[in-house]
Design an enzyme around this catalytic site. Structure first.
Site, mmCIF file in Angstrom:
data_model
loop_
_atom_site.group_PDB
_atom_site.id
_atom_site.type_symbol
_atom_site.label_atom_id
_atom_site.label_comp_id
_atom_site.label_asym_id
_atom_site.label_seq_id
_atom_site.Cartn_x
_atom_site.Cartn_y
_atom_site.Cartn_z
ATOM 1 N N ASP A 289 52.790 34.754 76.050
ATOM 2 C CA ASP A 289 52.738 35.951 76.770
ATOM 3 C C ASP A 289 54.043 35.954 77.400
ATOM 4 O OD1 ASP A 289 52.325 38.383 78.001
ATOM 5 O OD2 ASP A 289 50.245 37.833 78.731
HETATM 6 C C1 NOJ Z 1 52.186 40.832 79.519
HETATM 7 C C2 NOJ Z 1 50.827 40.927 79.283
HETATM 8 O O1 NOJ Z 1 50.017 40.075 79.903
HETATM 9 C C3 NOJ Z 1 50.361 41.064 77.545
HETATM 10 O O2 NOJ Z 1 48.942 41.696 77.598
HETATM 11 C C4 NOJ Z 1 51.237 42.072 77.033
HETATM 12 O O3 NOJ Z 1 50.843 42.101 75.623
HETATM 13 C C5 NOJ Z 1 52.635 41.472 77.156
HETATM 14 N N1 NOJ Z 1 53.068 41.619 78.515
HETATM 15 C C6 NOJ Z 1 53.802 42.295 76.294
HETATM 16 O O4 NOJ Z 1 53.882 43.460 76.817
#
Ligand code: NOJ
Length: 767
Positions: A289
């Site tokens: 993430d």
């Molecule tokens: C953080 C989020 O937790 C995740 O779900 C998302 O896909 C990513 N950022 C990318 O934007």
């Protein structure tokens, strides 16, 4: 003999649950291997590490790559993928640099948070799950994939399949709610919708299952917080939806931010390698993430070099935005902290994803400007969005059949969500064009034409506290009305409402009050909006509450005082039209909640499939409180609205529950039948739900578990016999040795309209 049969069956089940993908390589796998072997032979270590780098798009504009830092990195082969870049022109431009100006001309992956639609936005995922309609959910993902791929995107950071039982956690909005069985079906439907049958087609995109794993169990519902969980709970309750998504062929996975067993998921080798790859046979790639590697420094795992090496060795292949891999892996390699084999393995998995998407054949496969013009936001997609939204609304209360309304007289529409284009689509609508969104006001007007008069007043701000206002907005622009005080807003609303025949109050959460980093310790409608509601009720006119929310709310007050409550979540771009369809009865609501609504925040976490305790309260026998039983002194254990609950304009009755046998062998199947009758005046759909309870086990079992459901449309007065099949896998669970098996003994089965009511029967599972 019998025990051998059970053993064989359990082994078979275990086998199918664990080794699904360890099959022989096919001819096309071989071809891919030869291609990637050849390519990797030519790659320098820097180029291999470059593939592991997912770069943020920032604000890349067309032509900017010529001179920018990102352009330089692309030319040097230091980027494997780009995040959240929107528009086919920009994507083509960036891809061009990668495939024409870098040494090895390796194409990039373009990933985006396509969470519930692209430009055509569908209801938020929690809402979609309330439709209990898997073909509809698959269709929304299919349309999302069609639009995203027409605009250059080949990879989506979806589905989010985290089981969530805590409405304080704002990201409950992004998943399918609290149930393992339903969540697994939704996970499968979404992967199928995104990926179709052939990933190389230019209208399919690769799914990314997130957040692996157990992200939804963050302590105290505070985002990014620690999770700590027994393996039994993981395997029986939290892991199945991830597994279902991988079994459906999802090509990638995203690590979660939380720690688990004292290790941030991103560096958790048990999760990323032992379970995911060795047990489950996943052969796609794993991305972190956003900056999850860097965040391990704060977790207390060491400096950037150390945590990057930990992540790589755990089996995490791509680094989202943080550049820990890009800046430290070569050093770690030189110092012997990692081996080149780890880099090769991660690089290979990413190249394989590109290969599977057909990018080596045609890097511009997803960059067809003509498709971008003709396949996004089409009439057909908008129609599907409108239909989908109507299926997600949940009628929570409807005293004296206040709904549906008639198209006549004067209707007052009031509330901060009544005419607000920016709050219809819901959180995580990265690609939406808000100007296309239909507000409630617009939708009602479109539908009533000149048959009724619609009058509107805003009535209140979302919240009156300026700090809270900023915290719940994704922008730094305050939304608090600068021209009118709260009292003035309310007075305006009361003035029009008191001269109307009926009041529709569009209240609740702002769109960005749920989703990432929107944990709440108070899950009621904001105080100022409740004041407005009270003032509207005081007019003596009938009030319909159109509730916008991304999470279960504490509606104890509203459920007592407001005659009709229609929970509309966030319905996507067609929200207003869909609301009008349901409010005026063109569509009969059929949504059922997939996360329990508590009586108050103190009951949280509250979920239907809990264990019994040694001192359960039996409300039927002794009231809701008994000293020294498991209960609260101030409220009953019951939720306000149980999992699976939702009303209709019509009524349904269940009768004649029958089992085709009283004893079923562990390899056998059981058929449960029930008669469902539409006993009311409207045609409508009902979600009939089947639950079981395993009465005695080697480990304690939940008081109920969903094991089947059917959404059935019946005309007024019509009856139908429904058949459900209970399979051996439905009766099995992971025991203390983490073996997936069923155990002989008594079971109960319940069929009904929600998790708290239903007809009941019993059967015995024999060896
Ligand atoms: C953080 C989020 O937790 C995740 O779900 C998302 O896909 C990513 N950022 C990318 O934007």
């Amino acid at each position: 003999m019998k025990s051998t049969k059970i053993l064989i069956l359990s082994l078979l089940m275990l086998f199918s649950y664990t080794i699904s993908a360890q099959q022989k390589p096919t001819a096309s796998d071989q071809k891919m291997k030869v291609f990637i072997d050849g390519l990797m032979k030519k790659m320098t270590i820097d180029e291999k590490i470059g593939q592991l780098n997912l770069c943020g798009a920032g604000d890349i504009t067309t032509g900017q790559t010529a001179s920018s830092d990102i352009g330089k990195k692309l030319r040097e082969g230091k980027v494997g993928a780009i995040l959240n870049l929107k528009s086919v022109e920009k994507i083509r431009d960036v891809q061009k640099v990668a495939v024409e100006e870098s040494r090895l001309k390796i194409p990039l992956l373009f990933g985006m948070d396509v969470i519930h639609g692209y430009e055509t936005t569908f209801p938020i995922p929690l809402a979609l799950s309330c439709s209990w309609d898997m073909s509809l959910i698959e269709k929304t993902a299919r349309i999302a994939a069609t639009e995203a791929s027409a605009d250059g995107i080949c990879w989506t950071f979806s589905p989010m399949v985290d089981i969530a039982r805590d409405p304080r956690w704002g990201r409950i909005a992004e998943g399918a709610g609290e149930d393992t069985y339903l969540g697994s079906q939704v996970a499968r439907a979404m992967v199928k919708g995104y990926q179709g049958n052939d990933l190389t087609k230019n209208n399919t995109i690769m799914a990314c299952v997130k957040h692996f794993a157990m992200y939804g169990a963050a302590e105290a519902g505070r985002d990014y917080n620690t999770t700590d969980m027994s393996r039994l709970r993981m395997f029986n309750e939290y892991l199945p939806p991830y597994k279902a998504a991988f079994d459906a062929g999802a090509g990638s996975a995203m690590t979660s931010f939380n720690e688990l067993d004292g290790l941030p998921a991103t560096a958790n080798k048990w999760l990323m390698t032992d379970l995911l790859r060795k047990q489950w046979g996943f052969n796609g790639f794993v991305v972190t993430d956003f900056t999850a590697i860097n965040e391990m420094i704060e977790h207390g795992m060491g400096d950037l070099q150390t945590v990057s090496a930990l992540a790589l060795k755990a089996g995490t292949d791509m680094d989202m935005v943080g550049e820990g891999y890009l800046t430290t892996l070569k050093k770690s390699l030189k110092e012997g902290k990692i081996t080149e084999a780890y880099i090769n393995q991660a690089c290979r998995r990413i190249l394989e994803a590109k290969y599977k998407l057909g990018l080596f054949d045609d890097p511009y496969r997803y960059c067809d400007a003509n498709r971008a013009k003709t396949e996004i936001g089409t009439e057909e997609h908008m129609k599907a969005a409108r239909e989908a939204a109507t299926q997600t609304f949940v009628l929570l209360k409807n005293e004296n059949q206040l709904l549906p309304l008639q198209k006549k007289g004067k209707i007052a529409l009031v509330g901060p969500l009544a005419d607000n284009i920016y709050n219809m689509a819901g959180m995580w609508s990265v690609a939406v064009d808000h100007n296309q969104s239909i507000t409630v006001l617009q939708g009602l007007k479109n539908t009533v034409g000149n048959q009724a008069e619609i009058v509107y007043a805003k009535g209140s701000n979302f919240v009156d506290d300026p700090q809270l206002d900023l915290n719940i907005n994704n922008t730094i622009i305050p939304t608090i009305d600068s021209l009118r005080t709260s009292q003035q807003l309310r007075d305006e609303a009361v003035a029009i409402a008191s001269k109307s025949d009926v009041i529709i109050a569009a209240l609740g959460e702002a769109a960005e009050m749920s989703g990432e980093c929107t944990s709440r310790t108070n899950i009621q409608i904001p105080e100022n909006q409740r004041e407005l509601l009270k003032a509207l009720l005081a007019t003596g006119k009938p009030v319909v509450l159109l509730l916008f929310t991304g999470r279960p709310l504490d509606l104890s007050w509203e459920s007592k005082n407001v005659p009709a409550i229609l929970n509309v979540w966030f319905g996507g771009t067609q929200t207003g039209n869909a609301i009008a369809d349901v409010v005026f009865g063109k569509v009969n609501p059929s949504g059922k909640i997939t996360a329990t609504f508590p009586q108050n925040i103190g009951q949280v976490p509250i979920y239907y499939n809990h264990k019994n305790t040694g001192r359960p309260i039996d409300a039927g026998k002794g009231g809701w409180f008994t000293k020294f039983l498991s209960n609260y002194v101030d409220v009953s254990n019951e939720p306000l609205y149980p999992f699976g609950y939702g009303l209709s304009y019509t009524t349904f009755s269940y009768s004649d529950l029958k089992l085709d046998k009283q004893k079923v062998s562990s390899a056998g199947k059981l058929t449960v039948s029930v008669t469902l009758t539409n006993t009311g005046k409207y045609d409508g759909s009902e979600v009939a739900q089947l639950y079981i309870r395993d009465m005695v086990g080697s480990i304690t079992r939940p008081v109920k578990e969903l094991k089947g459901f059917q959404k059935i449309f019946l005309k007024a007065g019509e009856s139908r016999t429904l058949n459900f099949t209970i399979t051996p896998a439905d009766l099995a669970f992971y025991n203390s040795d983490l073996q997936f098996k069923s155990e002989p003994g008594d079971f109960k089965v319940f069929v009904g309209t929600n998790s708290a009511s239903g007809l009941e029967a019993g059967f015995e599972l024999i060896k």
